[in-house]
Scaffold this motif. Structure first.
Motif, PDB file in Angstrom:
ATOM      1  N   LEU A  84      -0.880  -9.255  -3.459  1.00 19.06           N
ATOM      2  CA  LEU A  84      -2.394  -8.301  -2.753  1.00 19.06           C
ATOM      3  C   LEU A  84      -2.807  -6.425  -3.033  1.00 19.06           C
ATOM      4  CD1 LEU A  84      -1.710 -10.085   0.714  1.00 19.06           C
ATOM      5  CD2 LEU A  84      -2.860 -11.606  -2.146  1.00 19.06           C
ATOM      6  N   ALA A  85      -1.635  -5.779  -3.248  1.00 25.36           N
ATOM      7  CA  ALA A  85      -2.010  -5.018  -3.566  1.00 25.36           C
ATOM      8  C   ALA A  85      -2.920  -4.977  -5.225  1.00 25.36           C
ATOM      9  CB  ALA A  85      -1.647  -4.045  -3.639  1.00 25.36           C
ATOM     10  N   VAL A  86      -2.752  -5.504  -5.900  1.00 24.76           N
ATOM     11  CA  VAL A  86      -3.240  -5.440  -7.452  1.00 24.76           C
ATOM     12  C   VAL A  86      -4.071  -6.748  -7.428  1.00 24.76           C
ATOM     13  CG1 VAL A  86      -2.591  -7.332  -9.750  1.00 24.76           C
ATOM     14  CG2 VAL A  86      -0.554  -5.747  -8.273  1.00 24.76           C
ATOM     15  N   PHE A  87      -4.200  -7.807  -6.778  1.00 23.95           N
ATOM     16  CA  PHE A  87      -5.485  -8.540  -6.835  1.00 23.95           C
ATOM     17  C   PHE A  87      -6.194  -8.850  -5.760  1.00 23.95           C
ATOM     18  CE2 PHE A  87      -1.688 -11.254  -8.860  1.00 23.95           C
ATOM     19  CZ  PHE A  87      -2.905 -12.083  -9.627  1.00 23.95           C
ATOM     20  N   TRP A  88      -5.866  -7.645  -5.023  1.00 24.08           N
ATOM     21  CA  TRP A  88      -6.885  -7.371  -3.740  1.00 24.08           C
ATOM     22  C   TRP A  88      -7.595  -5.602  -4.492  1.00 24.08           C
ATOM     23  CZ3 TRP A  88      -5.681  -8.566   1.578  1.00 24.08           C
ATOM     24  CH2 TRP A  88      -6.023 -10.175   2.099  1.00 24.08           C
ATOM     25  N   PHE A  89      -7.276  -5.257  -4.656  1.00 23.97           N
ATOM     26  CA  PHE A  89      -7.580  -3.471  -4.652  1.00 23.97           C
ATOM     27  C   PHE A  89      -6.792  -2.779  -5.687  1.00 23.97           C
ATOM     28  CE2 PHE A  89      -5.539  -4.129  -0.408  1.00 23.97           C
ATOM     29  CZ  PHE A  89      -7.147  -4.142   0.569  1.00 23.97           C
ATOM     30  N   LYS A  90      -6.490  -3.719  -6.921  1.00 22.82           N
ATOM     31  CA  LYS A  90      -6.393  -3.022  -8.414  1.00 22.82           C
ATOM     32  C   LYS A  90      -5.189  -1.849  -8.067  1.00 22.82           C
ATOM     33  CE  LYS A  90      -9.793  -5.435 -11.173  1.00 22.82           C
ATOM     34  NZ  LYS A  90     -10.902  -5.170 -11.590  1.00 22.82           N
ATOM     35  N   SER A  91      -4.556  -2.214  -6.990  1.00 26.79           N
ATOM     36  CA  SER A  91      -4.150  -0.412  -6.508  1.00 26.79           C
ATOM     37  C   SER A  91      -2.749  -0.999  -8.047  1.00 26.79           C
ATOM     38  CB  SER A  91      -3.426  -0.588  -5.110  1.00 26.79           C
ATOM     39  OG  SER A  91      -1.891   0.532  -5.642  1.00 26.79           O
TER      40      SER A  91
END
Length: 664
Positions: A84-91
């Motif tokens: 979810l960090a990758v897909f939501w916040f591009k972290s």
């Protein structure tokens, strides 16, 4: 280079990857991912809550199911933050130690889930083979010991993997292939000697998951042997039905696991998208489907769910959940619309500046054998002749013989009409190349041929599904067969099949027509095929690729799944039959259909895989597989049904006998 291990002012970090090639679609990908995580958390927590509160479920089978739900929850919560960090916040940045910890827990929970599936297989073996000793063998103490042993095995076996990978130097690209950390992925980035890691990893997998799968297979061999020795039909069916949920859980766990392992070891040249999708399927699909499978197949859990749904405060809960979902959807939709508008403005400018559409394409016969096309045309003419003659004979016999006016033969007539359509779609261009070397085909004519080829292919897939449903009703519910499959129902099924094929594929020609083509206009086959045309475009074809993939999976893919499900239910019914003669007679009615399914789906899957992943395969292989896909099924289907169906053979002999008598 060894000095670049992890020394320096900043700690080593890895870069996580979402879905390769889709950086602008991350927000849209977050929506189905959130739904999947919500389903797996809700489903597994509901299972645990029901087993805890319902005393009738305090049995060994449900204790093991609780362990499976906890393993699935652990697996989900391990990957949830980074995905979810990758897909939501591009972290995408991930610290090395955190990556090692996540990798350790992913593989530990995977080992635990494999061990739990073995324990559940042992539970089914004792329950079916030694029912009187079930309570004395599977005591609460033994279950606790088994659970502790499974847990300790998962923890201890994976621990050296984390220790070994932590000592390795990383001096290559630090971009991972997934949105989480896997051992195989980290090993690929190491620039030192990884033989110890590889050997230990392979040994660990063979001694844990390999032995687990062999133990499960051995258990079900003895279970099937015990079931076949049961005299009562009802007892056979009841015993077999208690294993279906566990069999489904085994398949949805081990199939993605084997696919991912094979791809990491032997699929170095496969696209990154394939690796990412297979890894996501391995970690997301089992935790989502396991609660659904057990809720669907277990009567006690279904009853408990119904009691839960009848709770007096259910409306408030549903309204709260609906409000939360609407807030999330509105947030995502507004963001996605802004991204879409930016993308549209850029795309329109590029399209207007460099749009080009060829007036015609050049088709190809058999690469490297152009001088032999006249000789090659002889077997092709023979195959086309057999296909046209055979399917016309099937239609003629079914029409003229009153005893064949039954649903099974109506569906066979639909299959014959579809095969005739496929043959007639490719016949002009194929023989035009082999006989007269006419390679040119107009752009619109090519799109038309492509549209009808794919429509008829999808229709044939649906007809095979309808025939599987016909066999299921005939074997599992023979007394209700005439009342279920009436003429009106058969006509409605036929119309639905045609409409589904036409509507689902209608956007394909328009999506191809909007693309710009530059330079190369030579096709790979003697007919027009969607992936073949799409690969000639020099514009962005992501929309075409994903729409084609979605349509293929939602039509042909779902057809294949339902055909397999139908035959699972058919086999379940056949096992419950009293005599061996009845079993053989029932299975004999399915042989023709099984052959038709195999000769259609195997070349189709092979051609799809070659077009998507076989860029380095010789053109001759692509051409031969395409001809097998489009010519062999129409030629073989009439032969198979004429050989295996006694009714068609008798009608054919009667027609030939009447013809010879009239000539005499």
């Amino acid at each position: 280079m060894s000095a670049s291990n992890r020394t320096g002012p900043s700690p080593l970090t890895f870069i996580l990857t979402g879905i390769p090639g889709l950086p602008m679609s991350s927000y849209w990908m977050a929506l189905p991912l959130c739904c999947l995580y919500l389903l797996m958390l809700l489903g597994n927590c509901t299972l645990l809550w029901m087993i805890k509160t319902d005393h009738s479920l305090h049995t060994p089978m449900y204790y093991f199911l609780s362990m499976l739900a906890m393993a699935d929850l652990g697996l989900s919560l391990t990957t949830l933050p980074t995905m979810l960090a990758v897909f939501w916040f591009k972290s995408t940045s991930f610290h090395f130690e955190a990556c090692i910890v996540q990798m350790y827990f992913i593989h530990s929970f995977s080992e635990i889930e494999s061990g739990v599936l073995v324990a559940m297989a042992f539970d089914r073996f004792i329950a079916i083979c030694y029912p009187l000793r079930y309570a004395s063998v599977l005591t609460s103490t033994l279950i606790m010991k088994a659970g502790a042993a499974i847990f300790m095995r998962g923890i201890c076996v994976v621990l050296p993997v984390a220790v070994l990978i932590k000592k390795m130097p990383f001096c290559r690209s630090r971009v991972l292939s997934h949105s989480f950390c896997l051992h195989q992925d980290l090993l690929r980035l190491v620039c030192g000697d990884v033989r110890v890691n590889s050997v230990y990893g392979l040994t660990m997998v063979m001694l844990t998951k390999g032995l687990d799968s062999l133990t499960i297979l051995l258990s079900y061999t003895m279970i099937i042997r015990a079931i076949l020795s049961i005299i009562s039909q009802e007892a056979r069916a009841k015993a077999f039905s208690t294993c279906i949920s566990h069999l489904c859980a085994i398949l949805i766990f081990y199939i993605p696991l084997l696919g991912l392992s094979v791809m990491h070891r032997f699929g170095k040249h496969l696209p990154p998208l394939t690796h990412a999708l297979m890894a996501d399927a391995y970690l997301l699909v089992p935790p989502v489907l396991n609660p659904l499978v057990y809720s669907w197949k277990t009567k006690q859990i279904r009853r408990r769910i119904l009691i839960l749904l009848c709770h007096r405060r259910r409306q408030q809960c549903f309204l709260a959940i609906e409000w939360s979902l609407m807030q999330c959807l509105s947030c995502w939709s507004s963001t996605a619309e802004e991204e879409h508008e930016k993308h549209d403005s850029h795309t329109t400018w590029e399209f207007n500046g460099s749009f080009y559409q060829p007036s015609a394409f050049l088709m190809m016969g058999i690469p490297g054998l152009e001088a032999l096309h006249h000789w090659i045309s002889i077997p092709f003419c023979a195959l086309y002749f057999i296909a046209v003659l055979g399917n016309c004979l099937i239609l003629f016999i079914v029409k003229k013989t009153q005893s064949l006016h039954e649903p099974m033969y109506y569906f066979l007539s639909m299959l014959a009409v579809t095969d005739l359509g496929l043959v007639l779609c490719t016949l002009p261009t194929t023989l035009g190349i082999f006989w007269f070397n006419i390679r040119r085909i107009g752009f619109d004519a090519c799109l038309t041929q492509m549209y009808f080829i794919h429509i008829l292919s999808f229709i044939e897939s649906s007809v095979l599904l309808a025939m599987a449903f016909d066999r299921y009703i005939a074997i599992s519910h023979p007394l209700r067969y005439p009342s279920i499959l009436t003429k009106a129902t058969v006509i409605k099924i036929g119309l639905a099949i045609i409409l589904r094929g036409m509507v689902s594929l209608l956007p394909i020609p328009f999506l191809l027509k909007r693309l710009t083509y530059c330079g190369k206009t030579e096709l790979s086959h003697s007919f027009c095929f969607h992936p073949d045309i799409m690969n000639l475009a020099c514009a962005d074809i992501k929309v075409n690729v994903f729409y084609g993939m979605i349509i293929l999976l939602s039509t042909v893919g779902m057809d294949l799944i339902f055909i397999v499900l139908s035959y699972i239910l058919i086999i379940k019914t056949v096992i419950s039959l009293a005599t061996k003669e009845e079993c053989l007679k029932a299975l004999n009615t399915c042989v023709s259909h099984i052959c038709a399914v195999l000769i259609f789906f195997i070349p189709m899957i092979g051609l799809s895989m070659i077009h998507r992943f076989g860029k380095n395969i010789p053109p001759l292989v692509k051409t031969l597989v395409a001809y097998i896909y489009l010519i062999i099924p129409p030629a073989l289907n009439p032969i198979i049904y004429s050989i295996k169906s006694s009714h068609i053979r008798e009608a054919l002999f009667r027609a030939l006998w009447r013809k010879s008598e009239s000539d005499w």
